[in-house]
Design an enzyme around this catalytic site. Structure first.
Site: not given
Ligand code: GLY
Length: 353
Positions: A85, A205, A223, A233-236, A256-257, A259
């Protein structure tokens, strides 16, 4: 504290939170995960950061700044092919290419840096630090981030391990409805998109926050993001205020989780603000979970009992050395290094399966 007491606390927080969007949580004593550690260094991380926080605490005890320590710590996880991850060995996007996101924040100077969708560089947290220290920017993405890293001497390498490639191929060969492309739909439609069962998609993450011997806070989140995501794609994680936030006078938080749930709610910045208002780290993390759930209007994200399906986990420490965590679904473990040992805690939660 016994389990009954913990359950009561979780229940109290939840009940207090159902009437308003940002509820007043009834005053209650800290759970066992939040005893005062004032005046001593402390490090919190997601449960996958055991080696990271050992390394970080070793450095802090030798006098290192919190930022040097947390970055050196998470580099161990970024380099580890078995953590699928984060960094090298992370699960790739839907085209089989590993894209990494990372951010750092430095409390003593109140500066931040981040990179998103960077390819071929296994330590994005180090590049994020360079963005902070060697550019006038805070976030650099994609090709630009890679070029920036190479300009500073980073070597490109293939981040896709055989194990990750095989996992990706299995997913690609069995796509069904488990990708991220949605047909046209309304917020009332239920059977749209991925399954969103808690834990069914791989978000992974590592977040790590530390308070050093000088009383300064720093944090990082790094992450490979959502497995099999749409490229770009961009997460948090690399978004300052979402995947991490700190105020050197208040505390530090990260996530984490899923985003997307966090991005919409800027949860880490909210957690720091809740702590500024006097909430404990655990209460602050719990309020962030509630805020996500209360904001959601999309029926596709609710289960048959109208509970929010995705999982998000939060981690926080405050300036006094208190710690806490919370997640939407039960199972949000976190670990602490208090200078003597690594200890695991179960955070508060909203729902149990
Ligand atoms: N929290 C990691 C991600 O959604 O990318």
């Amino acid at each position: 504290m016994n389990k009954t007491r913990r359950e009561f606390i979780k229940q109290s927080a939840l009940l207090g939170a159902t009437t308003t969007l940002i509820p007043a949580i009834p005053s209650f004593s800290f759970s066992e995960g939040a005893k005062s550690n004032a005046g001593k260094p402390i490090i919190i991380s997601s449960a996958n950061g055991k080696e990271a926080i050992k390394k970080a605490m070793e450095m802090i005890q030798q006098g290192s700044d919190a930022l040097d320590a947390v970055i050196a710590g998470v580099n161990i996880v970024e380099d580890d092919p078995n953590d699928m991850s984060v960094g090298y060995g992370g699960l790739p996007n839907e085209e089989g290419v590993v894209e990494l996101d990372a951010a750092v924040m430095h409390g003593a100077t109140m500066r931040a840096g981040s990179v998103a969708s960077i390819r071929n560089i296994k330590n994005p947290s180090k590049v994020a630090r360079l963005v902070m220290e060697r550019s006038d920017h805070i976030l650099i993405v994609g090709e630009g981030a890679l070029r920036f890293a190479k300009a500073h001497g980073f070597q490109e390498e293939n981040l896709l391990t055989e194990k990750a490639r095989e996992e990706w191929l299995k997913w690609k060969e069995n796509l069904s409805n488990q990708d991220d492309w949605l047909p046209q739909h309304s917020i009332e439609d239920k059977d749209i998109g991925g399954l969103f069962e808690p834990f069914y998609r791989h978000y992974g993450t590592i977040h790590c926050s530390a308070l050093d011997k000088n009383g300064n806070l720093s944090c990082t989140t790094t992450t490979s993001g959502l497995a099999y995501k749409i490229p770009g794609r961009v997460g948090d994680s690399p978004i300052i205020g979402a995947g991490l936030y700190l105020d050197n006078e208040v505390g530090s938080a990260g996530s984490t989780g899923r985003g997307e749930s966090n991005l919409f709610n800027c949860s880490s910045a909210m957690i720091v603000e809740y702590m500024r208002q006097g909430k404990s780290p655990e209460q602050a993390c719990m309020l962030a979970c509630k805020r996500i759930v209360d904001h959601n209007k999309e029926k596709r994200l609710l289960d048959e009992k109208n509970r929010y399906k995705p999982q998000v986990k939060f981690y926080a420490i405050n300036k006094q050395g208190e710690h806490g965590g919370a997640s939407i679904w039960k199972g949000g473990k976190y670990i602490i290094h208090d200078g003597t040992d690594v200890k695991e805690f179960e955070g508060a939660y909203l729902y149990e399966k």
